[in-house]
Each structure stands twice: as C-alpha cells, then as structure tokens.
Design an enzyme around this catalytic site. Sequence first.
Site, PDB file in Angstrom:
ATOM      1  N   HIS A 248       0.820  -1.387  -0.165  1.00  3.47           N
ATOM      2  CA  HIS A 248       0.208  -0.185  -0.063  1.00  3.47           C
ATOM      3  C   HIS A 248       1.003   1.066   0.462  1.00  3.47           C
ATOM      4  O   HIS A 248       1.752   1.352   0.768  1.00  3.47           O
ATOM      5  CB  HIS A 248      -0.838   0.562   1.255  1.00  3.47           C
ATOM      6  CG  HIS A 248      -2.116   1.116   0.722  1.00  3.47           C
ATOM      7  ND1 HIS A 248      -1.656   2.135   1.119  1.00  3.47           N
ATOM      8  CD2 HIS A 248      -3.510   1.004   1.292  1.00  3.47           C
ATOM      9  CE1 HIS A 248      -2.630   3.143   1.035  1.00  3.47           C
ATOM     10  NE2 HIS A 248      -4.036   2.205   1.026  1.00  3.47           N
ATOM     11  N   ARG A 268      -6.674  10.522   0.021  1.00  2.00           N
ATOM     12  CA  ARG A 268      -5.971  10.660  -1.941  1.00  2.00           C
ATOM     13  C   ARG A 268      -7.275  11.427  -3.011  1.00  2.00           C
ATOM     14  O   ARG A 268      -7.567  12.048  -3.873  1.00  2.00           O
ATOM     15  CB  ARG A 268      -4.979  10.289  -2.767  1.00  2.00           C
ATOM     16  CG  ARG A 268      -3.427  10.062  -2.273  1.00  2.00           C
ATOM     17  CD  ARG A 268      -2.799   8.874  -2.736  1.00  2.00           C
ATOM     18  NE  ARG A 268      -3.069   8.149  -1.650  1.00  2.00           N
ATOM     19  CZ  ARG A 268      -3.491   7.192  -2.168  1.00  2.00           C
ATOM     20  NH1 ARG A 268      -2.737   7.017  -3.775  1.00  2.00           N
ATOM     21  NH2 ARG A 268      -2.835   5.371  -2.402  1.00  2.00           N
TER      22      ARG A 268
END
Length: 626
Positions: A248, A268
């Site tokens: 990740h 994000r």
Amino acid sequence: MTLERHNYDVLVIGAGGAGLRAAVEAREAGLRVAIICKSLFGKAHTVMAEGGAAASMGNVNDKDSWMVHFRDTMRGGKFLSHFRMAELHAKEAPDRIWELETWGALFDRTKEGKISQRNFGGHEYPRLAHVGDRTGLELIRTMQQKIVQLQQKDGRETGDMESGIKVFAELTITDILKENGKISGAYGYWRESGEEVLFEAPAVVIATGGVGKTFKITSNSWEGTGDGHALALKAGANLVDMEFLQFHPTGMVWPPSVRGILVTESVRGEGGVLTNNLGERFMFKYIPDVFKDKYADNEAEADRWYVDQDNNRRPPELLPRDEVARAINTEVKSGRGTEHGGVFLDVSKRIDAEIIKKRLPSMWHQFYELAGVDITKEAMEVGPTCHYVMGGVEVEPDTAAAVGVPGLFAAGEVAGGMHGSNRLGGNSLTDLLVFGRRAGMGAVAYVKQNGANPVSEGAITAAAKKIQAPFDREGGENSYSLHAELQEITHNLVGIIRTGSELAEAIEKIAVIRARSANVSVSGGRKFNPGFHLAFDLDNMLLVAESTAKSAINREESRGGHTRDDFPVMNEKWRQINNISSFDGQKVSIREQALPTIPKELFDLFDIHELEKYMTSAEIAKGGSN
C-alpha cells in the site's frame, strides 16, 4: 486429555467478510455451519478496510456500469486477472451492496438519498460505497448481526440458538483433514488452553485473509500469518501468482507509534497530494504511457478534476496502488524522501478542517490521538507498507472450489485470480461479498451431492502428534528468533523492488530457516503460551515466503505488485502465464500455466490499441476465444 469433537456440514475457517458471507449462504440453505475465528469475533482484518466497497451502482455518475468496472479491474491487474472472476465481481458487486443495506448496513447518502460513492485510485468513476472511513467495520457489524439473526431464528425453532450456526472464537486450525482424497474436516486447538478440537465436515471454506506478518513492515494485524494459504498447500491445493504482493503506497512511517498504519486511499480521493522533501508534487513524473490519456500531467488540470470530473483528467495521486508505491519508493531512494524514509501526504491545504473530520473521522482521530499528528493542519509522512496479497488459492471462479481438492473452497484475500497483478482499492470488500457468497453456494452444492466423509483415527493421531511435537523437543530453535530472521529476509530481498540474485539468496536463506524450524521447541505449558502459537504460524509463513520468492524469481518481468530491477518492463509472454505453487511435503515447486483466453464479448469491451500494450500479436489477431 479427552478430545473435543464436533460434526458439521460446512466448516468456515475465518470470520472476516468472506467467511461470514459464506456461512450465511450455507446456513440459509439449511446446512449446519461452524465458523472458526483465530482471534476475537468481530476483530477480523476486514474492519481495517476504510475507504469503501467498489460497485458500479452509478449513484454519483450514471455513466458507470459493470463493463467499466470490469475494464478498470483488468487494467489495474495488468490483464493478469482471471477474466471470469473479474466479470462475476463487476456484475454482482452492486447486488451484494444493496443486499448488505437490506441487512442493516448504514451507508453514507447522496443528497438524493442514494448510497454515496467516492473516487478511488484506478476507478474511472466514483464507485466506492462508504461509511465515512469505517466501511469495513460497518460490513463486519452488519454481517455479525446477520449471523445473530440466523441464530435467533434457530433458537425460536429448535430451542438452541447455536443448533444451526456456531462461532468458535480464539481457536487455531493446524490441519485440514482428508479421507479418500476428499475433505473430511479440520483439527486445531483452543488458543487459551491448548486443548485440541476435531471438526468433522465434508466441506471446508478457507477465508483466512492475508500474509502480511511474513514481512517486517505491514498494515496487517498479528493474525495475518498466511494460515489459509499454507493449510491449502498442505491439503494438496495450489497457490496462484504468489509473487504479487501489494505494498500500500501510504502507510504511516513516522512517528513510531503509528508505523505501518494505513492512510486510506480516500485521503487522496478527497484531494490529498503527495510531495517530496523539495516540495514537489512528484507523481506527474510517474504516469505510465498506458494511463496518460486518463491522468492529468499538470497541477492545474489535476486540481480542476475535483470540481469537474467530466472535462478533466484525474490527478496522478489516484493512479493504481502499484504505480504510486513504486513512485514513492523511487523518490525515497533518490534522496528526495523525508527524514524518516517516506514522502509527505497533505489533505489540509485543500479541504477545511471540519470537512476532513466529517469525511475522514477515523483518520483524523487515530493519528491525532496516537501520534499527535493533526491531519487538518499538517502533512503526514507516508510510504509503502506490505498490505495485501493478490496471489492465493487457485479456485474455480463460479464455485470458489479449490482446484484439485474436492470439498475445499476459498474466498477473499486467501483466494487468488481475481485481482491479477494488482488489486484496485475498494475491490477487496466487494470481492469478500461476491465470492464469499459463491463459496457458500459451492459448499452447499458439494455437501448435498457428496454427504459426510468421516475422519479416520489415523488422521486424528497424526494431527495430535504434530501439535505436541514442539513440547517434546528440548533446547531447540526459538520461533521468535526464526520469525525475526524471516522478516528481515523478506523485507530486504523479496520486498517492493526485487532482483534475481537477491531472490536466489532469499530462497537459500528461507530453506535454511525451514530446516532449522523442524527443531523448534516450546517451553512451558499450553495455556496462554504465545511461543506455542508462533511455532505453527512460523511454519505457515515459511511456506508463504518460499512460494513468494520462487514465483518472483520465475517471473522475469515487472508487472503490478511485482517489480524486477533486472527485468524492468512488462513482457507480453508473461501476461499469458500464471505461476502455480504446489507443495510435496518437503519443498514448494513452481510450474507455469497458461491463462484462459478472454471471451470475445469481453475482449471487445477494450480498445484494440490498449490491448496491444499487454497482449501478443497472435492474441490480438484472434480477438477473443469465440
């Protein structure tokens, strides 16, 4: 010691989203079901999935459809996903989300009252149904309530709430048992007391999750020791493409109190940007050619996308996870990282503090409380952390049946094929629901056709002897020391960037640790003895690590979650090949197996020029299998 014995139709090993969905399906079909939970019920790793569950409901953008979701999944997996699994997932995910809502899941809503959906990396449209940033927790809460509901129904009808479905919490399975080549049950022990338990069941569903604790830095909880992968191998099943591990891109690297904890991709998706120690928004440098028509190459367009998605390309921070992780890794290795070996992720400059607290409540609260980092005011230091394994048990897509082992099924992270070389964020939660249900259906059909398959006394004796063995050895190896050595090897030699020489070194070192592990000894008694537990976890992690390293050295290309410095680009030959791991009781062997050909109706969903970047000219000319 008297052996505790139980008899069920279906045994589900794992109490996360996939296991619980399989259990519901089997119980609603009238079968008696046992659910094995290694830790406390409700503490499955599913609760750590924060951002949402991907399903093409079209609630925020009605241009979305299962075809677009299918295309995104295949692209994200670099066309190595099993097409049938990706197809089933894309088609069935919306129904599974709506079903979850009818069972009581409380999703966030749009202004029109529909289930809200947010953007995530690799998804063309806003597709993730979410509950703030606690989506996995809500999924588990809802599934647990469904289990209780079924138990209450059984209680009303039989007088015994556990007559049809029972949860066995804090119990470890050490062996899957077979008789006459078919599944007959499983053997394990209570973690508190060490007392042994036999489960007789003609069908076993493995839903044990991931392998993260094989690595030094991971987002996984202590349970993620590859138990299901190893149990399947030992039972004669295959693992597919174990080289593909997802690091990740945004796990916290500082401060130490939160090291490894994930920063959900929705940070994000809501507008967080990545910068290096020079203040540069560096992701624009790392957009692969295959994605350049979808992702903005300048800050102005990337920023406009948040208010006008139809007329602007996506920010490169929302590239698939493997691309973002490699970009961060490159920046750090080039000396442009933070003091603590990461980069900066900042959402505070784009969104007001109160909106952050509303949309990302868990992110704000946990980092503020655990680390003194206020994400409404300052950037986070993030970097890649071992998060998810795309590889897993080779299964038949429609039934989730493990190839080669009648009566064995697998679903969720422990199953391979669905995500190819890289999983898109949000696909995991709907993967649990879609294939958890199909595993339950497959187990029901199998049991109704085959019936019981009793366990022999010989199998029981062998399983009991294995559990006792570490206590009978004196002065042997220490499981903690061996585990630490294994994690160093995987971190340094089988991590996010790999080379052939380092992988060969890793394989040799893993073999040495495996030989030493045969002499692991455990002191003290069985009660409350973590060294006892780790002796079995270690054996599983060694099998996983061996499968990963050997698959990685065999695949001489870079694709998705597998990056080879000595073979830095994708190779069309390798797109057609799965690496299949099998175990003979002594060592893991790897063989290459051709992927099934994509049918014409799915092939035609793609632009031919896009496919030319992945497929051979012969595949393109054929145009699908029909």
